[in-house]
Design a protein around this motif. Structure first.
Motif, PDB file in Angstrom:
ATOM      1  N   THR A 166      65.146  52.415  40.348  1.00 60.09           N
ATOM      2  CA  THR A 166      65.736  53.621  39.778  1.00 60.09           C
ATOM      3  C   THR A 166      64.670  54.411  39.030  1.00 60.09           C
ATOM      4  O   THR A 166      63.752  53.842  38.450  1.00 60.09           O
ATOM      5  N   THR A 194      63.343  66.400  46.174  1.00 59.06           N
ATOM      6  CA  THR A 194      64.754  66.631  45.853  1.00 59.06           C
ATOM      7  C   THR A 194      64.900  67.475  44.592  1.00 59.06           C
ATOM      8  O   THR A 194      65.993  67.871  44.231  1.00 59.06           O
ATOM      9  N   ARG A 213      67.729  52.548  50.468  1.00 58.02           N
ATOM     10  CA  ARG A 213      68.910  52.126  51.242  1.00 58.02           C
ATOM     11  C   ARG A 213      68.470  51.245  52.405  1.00 58.02           C
ATOM     12  O   ARG A 213      69.046  50.189  52.661  1.00 58.02           O
ATOM     13  N   PRO A 219      65.644  57.500  47.681  1.00 58.05           N
ATOM     14  CA  PRO A 219      66.922  56.814  47.897  1.00 58.05           C
ATOM     15  C   PRO A 219      67.121  56.382  49.344  1.00 58.05           C
ATOM     16  O   PRO A 219      67.696  55.310  49.603  1.00 58.05           O
ATOM     17  N   ASP A 220      66.640  57.192  50.300  1.00 64.05           N
ATOM     18  CA  ASP A 220      66.811  56.812  51.708  1.00 64.05           C
ATOM     19  C   ASP A 220      65.997  55.546  52.025  1.00 64.05           C
ATOM     20  O   ASP A 220      66.468  54.638  52.709  1.00 64.05           O
ATOM     21  N   THR A 244      65.244  59.162  42.099  1.00 65.91           N
ATOM     22  CA  THR A 244      66.472  58.583  42.668  1.00 65.91           C
ATOM     23  C   THR A 244      67.724  59.222  42.096  1.00 65.91           C
ATOM     24  O   THR A 244      68.825  58.702  42.289  1.00 65.91           O
ATOM     25  N   HIS A 245      67.589  60.339  41.355  1.00 64.98           N
ATOM     26  CA  HIS A 245      68.790  60.866  40.720  1.00 64.98           C
ATOM     27  C   HIS A 245      69.638  61.722  41.654  1.00 64.98           C
ATOM     28  O   HIS A 245      70.679  62.211  41.251  1.00 64.98           O
ATOM     29  N   HIS A 246      69.188  61.921  42.887  1.00 62.10           N
ATOM     30  CA  HIS A 246      70.065  62.518  43.904  1.00 62.10           C
ATOM     31  C   HIS A 246      70.383  61.423  44.927  1.00 62.10           C
ATOM     32  O   HIS A 246      69.601  60.488  45.097  1.00 62.10           O
ATOM     33  N   ALA A 247      71.514  61.577  45.596  1.00 58.56           N
ATOM     34  CA  ALA A 247      71.963  60.514  46.511  1.00 58.56           C
ATOM     35  C   ALA A 247      71.032  60.360  47.711  1.00 58.56           C
ATOM     36  O   ALA A 247      70.836  59.266  48.226  1.00 58.56           O
ATOM     37  N   HIS A 248      70.453  61.496  48.171  1.00 59.55           N
ATOM     38  CA  HIS A 248      69.577  61.436  49.340  1.00 59.55           C
ATOM     39  C   HIS A 248      68.219  62.008  48.984  1.00 59.55           C
ATOM     40  O   HIS A 248      68.083  62.775  48.040  1.00 59.55           O
TER      41      HIS A 248
END
Ligand SMILES: [Zn+2]
Length: 501
Positions: A162, A282, A219, A215-216, A207-211
């Motif tokens: 994070t 992002t 995942r 974050p990708d 990482t504060h946006h989902a994509h």
């Protein structure tokens, strides 16, 4: 048989463009704890040592705490400081007798006067004493420059997932879980590392946006770990370019069970993706003018507009005394704006001596490097509040962390409230304002000196949370810096084809 596990935490994110060396006193002033004092300080904290302690209790290990030390990012550490951090670690290993494992909480971007790769050197010293068979499991910050030497000497590498780093204790527990499986003989971890000639990657680990690139990638890392029992950890690092050391840049370390070519392929495939998405972000970092334009849109009754001072972030090794945003807010005349903090020990002392309610003449901030981030703000200031400057983080970021500004004050200058401190600190927690009687949720604009970490607590209380590049030495603009030690060619400073120079 009770396993005997040694734990240590040595952390510094070094900014090679900061002219002030990090001294032993800087570590002593912030965090420097030895031996049996460590559990008292760190138990229950959301820091790596907090996680190591919790895991040891659960696993029934005899934990031998050696040293836990960190200091605000600054220039390369002095040799005296580095030796003082390493000595309790190596002395404890020597005195420990039988050891079954070692847990190290490191940053990954530490540079010292004599060591370009400080973590590689720490691991070299540990390996020299424990030999090649004892597992040495390492946690890292994702803003780490991971070297081949680190990868060769560590049994497993596990970075936070994070930014803001709210999973520090959890990461330590993931590392401890790999050590536990190793001690039970279930796995034989090995690290493979992939890198590319890039200054930075994975969108600065945001990482504060989902994509987005980070974050990708995370995942995919989690999915691989779930599907393939041989993949013990995929550790993703964006790098920390401002260290200006030979090994800056993003990397992926795959800790696999045993030797298998697929671990290399996995690491390389992540770096291929990192290269392919190298220009993607992002969060566009705004100019000061764009940030001020957004601040002007604030209306009474709304939550504050938060401006993260991306260019002058003490957490990334900036001086924390840049005035570009303060000056712009004064000029804009937005009522109720707060700047936290300006590092200026002389003005802090002047304000504390004058006392709350006094009016003083100041030359505030901008003294360390006026060309980067703005020179001193001259004017008359009213002392709003003074404080001895101690706080404890209550939010999600580094919960339980104790911090000290030293004698400090809140000043009103040109209609803006500026917190002025004796020590240089980034802003992560709401308590850092509340000790001055400033309620963060009740302000119009909060300009806080931080790149990522403030978002854990400040984004939820904001109407908009924006990054602003004030041009200080943590600026995202690589062309601002006189690079000296990075290995060229490197993207984006030089033409690099397809990820290979
Ligand atoms: Zn970081």
């Amino acid at each position: 048989m009770t396993h005997r596990v040694l734990a240590a935490m040595i952390k510094h994110e070094t900014n090679g463009f900061n002219r002030t060396p990090t001294t032993l006193r800087d570590f002593r002033d912030q965090n420097f704890h030895l031996g049996e004092a460590i559990p008292r300080v760190y138990r229950g904290t959301n820091l790596e040592m907090g996680g190591f302690l919790a895991a040891a209790e659960r696993e029934g290990w005899e934990l031998i705490p050696a040293v836990a030390a960190s200091a605000t990012s600054s220039g390369p550490s002095t040799d005296e400081a580095f030796e003082a951090l390493c000595m309790p670690l190596t002395n404890t290993i020597r005195a420990a007798g039988r050891l079954d494992g070692v847990l190290l909480g490191l940053h990954g971007s530490m540079v010292t006067a004599s060591h370009d790769d400080a973590e590689g050197e720490i691991l070299r010293r540990v390996r020299e004493l424990v030999g090649s068979d004892i597992p040495v499991v390492v946690t890292l910050d994702p803003h780490s420059n991971v070297t081949p030497e680190m990868a060769a000497r560590a049994t497993a590498i596990v970075a936070f997932r994070t930014s803001p780093h709210t999973d520090q204790a959890e990461t330590a527990e993931r590392a401890a879980a790999i050590l536990a499986r190793t001690l039970r003989g279930e796995v034989r971890p090995r690290v493979v590392l992939a890198r590319r000639p890039m200054l930075t990657g994975f969108d600065g680990a945001r990482t504060h946006h989902a994509h987005g690139p980070m974050p990708d990638a995370l995942r995919r890392a989690r999915a691989l770990e779930a599907e393939d029992p041989g993949v013990l950890c995929v550790s993703i690092h964006s790098g920390f370019s401002r260290s200006d050391c030979r090994a800056v840049g993003p990397s992926v370390a795959v800790t696999g069970d045993g030797e298998d070519p697929r671990f290399r392929s996995i690491a390389e495939s992540f770096m291929d993706e990192c290269w392919a998405r190298r220009g993607e972000t992002t969060e566009r970092v705004l100019s000061v003018a764009e940030g001020i334009a957004a601040a002007r849109e604030w209306r009474p009754g709304e939550k504050p507009v938060v401006l993260g001072d991306y260019g002058d972030a003490p957490g990334g090794g900036a001086y924390g005394d840049g005035t570009a945003i303060l000056s712009a807010l004064i000029e804009a005349g937005i009522p109720g704006a707060v700047v936290a903090n300006i590092w200026d020990p002389a003005v802090a002392a002047q304000a504390v001596a004058a006392g709350a309610g006094a009016t003083i003449r100041v030359s505030l901030g901008g003294k360390h490097d006026p060309e980067h981030g703005g020179g001193p703000v001259e004017g008359t200031a009213r002392v709003v509040a003074v404080s001895e400057g101690s706080f404890v983080f209550k939010g999600r970021y580094g919960t339980g962390t104790r911090g000290h500004y030293g004698p400090s004050a809140a000043l009103e200058i040109g209609g803006v409230t500026a917190i002025v401190t004796t020590k240089n600190k980034g802003i992560y927690d709401l308590e850092q304002l509340r000790i001055f009687g400033i309620e963060p949720t009740a302000q119009s604009v909060l300009a806080v000196k931080c790149m990522h970490g403030h978002r854990a607590e400040y984004e939820p209380i904001s109407s908009r949370c924006l990054d602003v590049d004030s041009g200080g030495i943590t600026s995202g603009d690589p062309l601002l810096f006189p690079w000296q030690r990075v290995v060229r060619p490197i993207w984006p400073l030089d033409p690099v084809e397809g990820g290979t120079p």
